[in-house]
Write a protein that holds these residues in place. Structure first.
Motif, PDB file in Angstrom:
ATOM      1  N   UNK A 181       0.813  -1.206   0.000  1.00  0.00           N
ATOM      2  CA  UNK A 181       0.000   0.000   0.000  1.00  0.00           C
ATOM      3  C   UNK A 181       0.846   1.255   0.000  1.00  0.00           C
ATOM      4  N   UNK A 182       1.994   1.210   0.659  1.00  0.00           N
ATOM      5  CA  UNK A 182       2.871   2.381   0.638  1.00  0.00           C
ATOM      6  C   UNK A 182       3.393   2.621  -0.780  1.00  0.00           C
ATOM      7  N   UNK A 183       3.672   1.547  -1.506  1.00  0.00           N
ATOM      8  CA  UNK A 183       4.128   1.674  -2.895  1.00  0.00           C
ATOM      9  C   UNK A 183       3.011   2.234  -3.765  1.00  0.00           C
ATOM     10  N   UNK A 184       1.781   1.699  -3.578  1.00  0.00           N
ATOM     11  CA  UNK A 184       0.634   2.184  -4.348  1.00  0.00           C
ATOM     12  C   UNK A 184       0.396   3.660  -4.078  1.00  0.00           C
ATOM     13  N   UNK A 185       0.427   4.044  -2.797  1.00  0.00           N
ATOM     14  CA  UNK A 185       0.196   5.442  -2.451  1.00  0.00           C
ATOM     15  C   UNK A 185       1.298   6.350  -2.997  1.00  0.00           C
ATOM     16  N   UNK A 186       2.523   5.854  -3.043  1.00  0.00           N
ATOM     17  CA  UNK A 186       3.612   6.643  -3.615  1.00  0.00           C
ATOM     18  C   UNK A 186       3.363   6.891  -5.102  1.00  0.00           C
ATOM     19  N   UNK A 187       2.898   5.858  -5.806  1.00  0.00           N
ATOM     20  CA  UNK A 187       2.575   6.005  -7.234  1.00  0.00           C
ATOM     21  C   UNK A 187       1.418   6.972  -7.428  1.00  0.00           C
ATOM     22  N   UNK A 188       0.394   6.845  -6.559  1.00  0.00           N
ATOM     23  CA  UNK A 188      -0.751   7.746  -6.631  1.00  0.00           C
ATOM     24  C   UNK A 188      -0.298   9.195  -6.429  1.00  0.00           C
ATOM     25  N   UNK A 189       0.557   9.401  -5.421  1.00  0.00           N
ATOM     26  CA  UNK A 189       1.040  10.749  -5.111  1.00  0.00           C
ATOM     27  C   UNK A 189       1.775  11.355  -6.301  1.00  0.00           C
ATOM     28  N   UNK A 190       2.669  10.591  -6.910  1.00  0.00           N
ATOM     29  CA  UNK A 190       3.455  11.099  -8.037  1.00  0.00           C
ATOM     30  C   UNK A 190       2.556  11.464  -9.211  1.00  0.00           C
ATOM     31  N   UNK A 191       1.641  10.539  -9.570  1.00  0.00           N
ATOM     32  CA  UNK A 191       0.757  10.777 -10.720  1.00  0.00           C
ATOM     33  C   UNK A 191      -0.152  11.973 -10.472  1.00  0.00           C
ATOM     34  N   UNK A 192      -0.754  12.031  -9.285  1.00  0.00           N
ATOM     35  CA  UNK A 192      -1.695  13.115  -8.994  1.00  0.00           C
ATOM     36  C   UNK A 192      -1.002  14.480  -8.998  1.00  0.00           C
ATOM     37  N   UNK A 193       0.148  14.567  -8.340  1.00  0.00           N
ATOM     38  CA  UNK A 193       0.848  15.851  -8.256  1.00  0.00           C
ATOM     39  C   UNK A 193       1.355  16.292  -9.627  1.00  0.00           C
ATOM     40  N   UNK A 194       1.911  15.368 -10.392  1.00  0.00           N
ATOM     41  CA  UNK A 194       2.403  15.698 -11.736  1.00  0.00           C
ATOM     42  C   UNK A 194       1.253  16.166 -12.627  1.00  0.00           C
ATOM     43  N   UNK A 195       0.123  15.435 -12.582  1.00  0.00           N
ATOM     44  CA  UNK A 195      -1.035  15.834 -13.379  1.00  0.00           C
ATOM     45  C   UNK A 195      -1.566  17.184 -12.921  1.00  0.00           C
ATOM     46  N   UNK A 196      -1.603  17.402 -11.601  1.00  0.00           N
ATOM     47  CA  UNK A 196      -2.114  18.653 -11.074  1.00  0.00           C
ATOM     48  C   UNK A 196      -1.274  19.845 -11.512  1.00  0.00           C
ATOM     49  N   UNK A 197       0.043  19.717 -11.382  1.00  0.00           N
ATOM     50  CA  UNK A 197       0.940  20.787 -11.817  1.00  0.00           C
ATOM     51  C   UNK A 197       0.826  21.008 -13.327  1.00  0.00           C
ATOM     52  N   UNK A 198       0.703  19.890 -14.055  1.00  0.00           N
ATOM     53  CA  UNK A 198       0.570  19.992 -15.494  1.00  0.00           C
ATOM     54  C   UNK A 198      -0.672  20.760 -15.923  1.00  0.00           C
ATOM     55  N   UNK A 199      -1.777  20.571 -15.186  1.00  0.00           N
ATOM     56  CA  UNK A 199      -3.000  21.295 -15.505  1.00  0.00           C
ATOM     57  C   UNK A 199      -2.860  22.786 -15.255  1.00  0.00           C
ATOM     58  N   UNK A 200      -2.208  23.133 -14.131  1.00  0.00           N
ATOM     59  CA  UNK A 200      -2.090  24.541 -13.762  1.00  0.00           C
ATOM     60  C   UNK A 200      -1.168  25.305 -14.713  1.00  0.00           C
ATOM     61  N   UNK A 201      -0.067  24.682 -15.116  1.00  0.00           N
ATOM     62  CA  UNK A 201       0.909  25.398 -15.960  1.00  0.00           C
ATOM     63  C   UNK A 201       0.553  25.295 -17.439  1.00  0.00           C
ATOM     64  N   UNK A 202      -0.444  24.486 -17.784  1.00  0.00           N
ATOM     65  CA  UNK A 202      -0.806  24.324 -19.197  1.00  0.00           C
ATOM     66  C   UNK A 202      -1.353  25.630 -19.757  1.00  0.00           C
ATOM     67  N   UNK A 203      -1.134  25.836 -21.025  1.00  0.00           N
ATOM     68  CA  UNK A 203      -1.631  27.034 -21.706  1.00  0.00           C
ATOM     69  C   UNK A 203      -2.627  26.630 -22.793  1.00  0.00           C
TER      70      UNK A 203
END
Length: 203
Positions: A181-203
């Motif tokens: 579960x710690x591995x799954x949550x780490x993957x979730x964290x990376x994907x969510x944060x990367x996608x979130x930042x990508x949405x905000x900086x997108x033009x």
């Protein structure tokens, strides 16, 4: 006319198959056996509503309302980053949820919380409007039978989300350890944060 149905199925699967925030949430709830059926229904019905709206002409209105995409981009980005931070904290600190993935586990989220998260991950994601409403709606209206195309795309959503949810449920036993579960949550964290930042900086 049946070509439109098959085309909708193919285009729908090609757009939805990429692993993103929504798909990852379906997988996570399936592994936890935590109201994953409800998540499948919400995600599928949301896609069907957006596809139908696009075919009916809402895609043209959204294209002209530039402010709508800005609001969706910032709202979705901040939500994904927040969700990712929480998952990252679980990954770093660990928890007991991996020891019990059964439906009776007190660590599992309530039906309302799961539904709210599924709705937020779907409707706060501007990509769902670009892909499902705008793109699928526009492509459908180039076909001889646009509503059959829409049905095909809706079947693609149901098939994909069901496969993710039930497939993840099948793998739940092999992912019952806290370390998994710690591995799954780490993957979730990376994907969510990367996608979130990508949405905000997108033009």
């Amino acid at each position: 006319m049946w070509e439109s149905l098959v085309a909708g199925l193919g285009v729908g699967l090609s757009l939805i198959a990429a692993i993103g925030a929504q798909n990852l949430f379906v997988i996570r709830q399936g592994v936890r056996r935590n109201h994953f059926g409800l998540v499948i229904v919400i995600c599928t019905l949301s896609d069907v509503l957006l596809i139908a709206a696009g075919i009916a002409g809402l895609a043209v209105i959204i294209q002209r309302a530039s402010w709508f995409m800005v609001v969706a981009r910032w709202g979705g980005g901040l939500f994904l980053i927040g969700y990712g931070v929480l998952a990252g904290r679980r990954a770093l600190q660990g928890s007991d949820e991996g020891l019990d993935a059964s439906a009776s586990s007190p660590m599992l989220a309530s039906r309302a919380a799961v539904a709210a998260t599924a709705l937020a991950l779907t409707w706060l994601n501007p990509h769902v409007y670009l892909d499902t409403l705008l793109l699928l709606g526009s492509v459908a209206n180039t076909k001889q039978a646009p509503w059959l195309f829409g049905i095909g795309a809706g079947v693609a959503s149901l098939t994909w989300f069901s496969a993710l949810g039930f497939g993840a449920r099948y793998l739940a036993r092999s992912l019952s350890s806290a370390r998994s579960w710690r591995i799954i949550d780490a993957m979730v964290a990376i994907v969510m944060i990367v996608f979130g930042i990508g949405l905000i900086v997108a033009r």
